[in-house]
Design a protein around this motif. Sequence first.
Motif, PDB file in Angstrom:
ATOM      1  N   ALA A 112       1.678  -3.739 -10.576  1.00 25.88           N
ATOM      2  CA  ALA A 112       1.023  -4.249  -9.374  1.00 25.88           C
ATOM      3  C   ALA A 112      -0.193  -3.376  -9.090  1.00 25.88           C
ATOM      4  O   ALA A 112      -0.383  -2.315  -9.701  1.00 25.88           O
ATOM      5  CB  ALA A 112       1.986  -4.241  -8.190  1.00 25.88           C
ATOM      6  N   ILE A 113      -1.012  -3.830  -8.163  1.00 25.65           N
ATOM      7  CA  ILE A 113      -2.183  -3.070  -7.720  1.00 25.65           C
ATOM      8  C   ILE A 113      -2.085  -2.883  -6.215  1.00 25.65           C
ATOM      9  O   ILE A 113      -1.885  -3.843  -5.470  1.00 25.65           O
ATOM     10  CB  ILE A 113      -3.498  -3.797  -8.076  1.00 25.65           C
ATOM     11  CG1 ILE A 113      -3.587  -4.066  -9.588  1.00 25.65           C
ATOM     12  CG2 ILE A 113      -4.695  -2.983  -7.599  1.00 25.65           C
ATOM     13  CD1 ILE A 113      -3.704  -2.825 -10.430  1.00 25.65           C
ATOM     14  N   ARG A 114      -2.211  -1.651  -5.766  1.00 29.45           N
ATOM     15  CA  ARG A 114      -2.147  -1.371  -4.334  1.00 29.45           C
ATOM     16  C   ARG A 114      -3.395  -1.887  -3.633  1.00 29.45           C
ATOM     17  O   ARG A 114      -4.401  -2.219  -4.259  1.00 29.45           O
ATOM     18  CB  ARG A 114      -2.004   0.131  -4.087  1.00 29.45           C
ATOM     19  CG  ARG A 114      -0.700   0.697  -4.522  1.00 29.45           C
ATOM     20  CD  ARG A 114      -0.452   2.094  -4.024  1.00 29.45           C
ATOM     21  NE  ARG A 114      -1.634   2.851  -3.627  1.00 29.45           N
ATOM     22  CZ  ARG A 114      -1.600   4.129  -3.259  1.00 29.45           C
ATOM     23  NH1 ARG A 114      -0.457   4.776  -3.264  1.00 29.45           N
ATOM     24  NH2 ARG A 114      -2.702   4.763  -2.913  1.00 29.45           N
ATOM     25  N   ALA A 115      -3.308  -1.945  -2.312  1.00 27.28           N
ATOM     26  CA  ALA A 115      -4.426  -2.436  -1.522  1.00 27.28           C
ATOM     27  C   ALA A 115      -5.682  -1.601  -1.731  1.00 27.28           C
ATOM     28  O   ALA A 115      -6.805  -2.116  -1.630  1.00 27.28           O
ATOM     29  CB  ALA A 115      -4.048  -2.466  -0.041  1.00 27.28           C
ATOM     30  N   ASP A 116      -5.502  -0.302  -2.052  1.00 30.73           N
ATOM     31  CA  ASP A 116      -6.667   0.560  -2.265  1.00 30.73           C
ATOM     32  C   ASP A 116      -7.168   0.513  -3.703  1.00 30.73           C
ATOM     33  O   ASP A 116      -8.067   1.260  -4.087  1.00 30.73           O
ATOM     34  CB  ASP A 116      -6.341   2.007  -1.879  1.00 30.73           C
ATOM     35  CG  ASP A 116      -5.199   2.605  -2.711  1.00 30.73           C
ATOM     36  OD1 ASP A 116      -4.708   1.926  -3.633  1.00 30.73           O
ATOM     37  OD2 ASP A 116      -4.794   3.749  -2.428  1.00 30.73           O
ATOM     38  N   LYS A 122      -5.404   1.165  -6.463  1.00 32.75           N
ATOM     39  CA  LYS A 122      -4.692   2.049  -7.382  1.00 32.75           C
ATOM     40  C   LYS A 122      -3.596   1.280  -8.107  1.00 32.75           C
ATOM     41  O   LYS A 122      -2.802   0.566  -7.481  1.00 32.75           O
ATOM     42  CB  LYS A 122      -4.068   3.218  -6.615  1.00 32.75           C
ATOM     43  CG  LYS A 122      -3.349   4.205  -7.522  1.00 32.75           C
ATOM     44  CD  LYS A 122      -2.792   5.386  -6.736  1.00 32.75           C
ATOM     45  CE  LYS A 122      -2.059   6.352  -7.663  1.00 32.75           C
ATOM     46  NZ  LYS A 122      -1.519   7.525  -6.933  1.00 32.75           N
ATOM     47  N   ILE A 135      -0.078   0.471  -9.967  1.00 38.36           N
ATOM     48  CA  ILE A 135       1.308   0.922  -9.820  1.00 38.36           C
ATOM     49  C   ILE A 135       2.032   0.643 -11.127  1.00 38.36           C
ATOM     50  O   ILE A 135       2.057  -0.505 -11.601  1.00 38.36           O
ATOM     51  CB  ILE A 135       2.011   0.186  -8.665  1.00 38.36           C
ATOM     52  CG1 ILE A 135       1.287   0.443  -7.345  1.00 38.36           C
ATOM     53  CG2 ILE A 135       3.477   0.611  -8.567  1.00 38.36           C
ATOM     54  CD1 ILE A 135       1.817  -0.389  -6.196  1.00 38.36           C
ATOM     55  N   GLU A 141       2.223  10.763  -0.748  1.00 34.64           N
ATOM     56  CA  GLU A 141       2.638   9.410  -1.082  1.00 34.64           C
ATOM     57  C   GLU A 141       4.145   9.312  -1.295  1.00 34.64           C
ATOM     58  O   GLU A 141       4.685   8.220  -1.432  1.00 34.64           O
ATOM     59  CB  GLU A 141       1.909   8.934  -2.349  1.00 34.64           C
ATOM     60  CG  GLU A 141       0.402   8.879  -2.188  1.00 34.64           C
ATOM     61  CD  GLU A 141      -0.285   8.459  -3.471  1.00 34.64           C
ATOM     62  OE1 GLU A 141       0.434   8.192  -4.457  1.00 34.64           O
ATOM     63  OE2 GLU A 141      -1.518   8.401  -3.500  1.00 34.64           O
ATOM     64  N   THR A 172       7.872   9.044  -0.445  1.00 35.92           N
ATOM     65  CA  THR A 172       8.682   8.596   0.678  1.00 35.92           C
ATOM     66  C   THR A 172       9.935   9.453   0.758  1.00 35.92           C
ATOM     67  O   THR A 172      10.672   9.557  -0.225  1.00 35.92           O
ATOM     68  CB  THR A 172       9.080   7.119   0.515  1.00 35.92           C
ATOM     69  OG1 THR A 172       7.902   6.326   0.409  1.00 35.92           O
ATOM     70  CG2 THR A 172       9.900   6.644   1.709  1.00 35.92           C
TER      71      THR A 172
END
Length: 262
Positions: A69-73, A75, A77, A165, A167
Amino acid sequence: MSRHSFCGSASPPVITLYDSPGTRAQTWVPNIWRIRFILNYKRLRYRTVWVEFPDVEATLRSIGAPPSAIRADGKPIYCLPVIVDPTRNPKAPQILSNTNTIAEYLESCYPARPVFPEGSRALQTLFVHYIQEVLAKPLLPIMVPLTHDRLPERTQTHFHGTSRETTPIPHPLPPGPQREQAWGIVKAQFDSLAIILDKNTGDGDGIVVQGHQVSYADFALCAMLLWIEQMAPHDGWSRVRDWNGGRWAKLRHKCKDYMDVL
């Protein structure tokens, strides 16, 4: 496993499945179990490469795997599962990430023994979405800390890293009212699902989603059951297997022939 016809080559390929182990070479991640179920159900030859979580991104980049996937910024994943399939061109094998992408690929390239019977793809996709977004949500506060405690020490250290980053991993719920209340919320979701599946009784066995034959939707649900069984065998699976008249243990039994770990 038995040999099976496939697209694009004259001899059986050996697919590589990248998986992440628990405290030993044991598959436990629900999304990866879904792909392993498909490989076993379709009787495809494959092997497993075990990758601990701290090594996932570097390993996947090294084999040229696309991000999951691609993060909103922006980057990328990188996460598992990933498969490498040399079927069509051994010199340039298919490398795929993202559970849904891999499932679609395997069904298209290896259509025998379909996990999406004709006309069921949309409804099964919706069912799997329900499992992930509704059924599994109340499990997370219980299962995430229990799972963490059963992972390799190096992986545990990775999840306790100092990156902003990262969690934080919550502590396991202590025995008592808080834990029982959490499991009660989980049971309410399973009760609702049992009512839905009971609609198949009469024109099906009342256990599997499609009525009689296991399909991708059953594998997605059973993958979650195996997560509970493997990471919370005493406080989790000992409860769930008896809920709703033993329905979930019966579903696990229906899927047991496709649980090989190669």
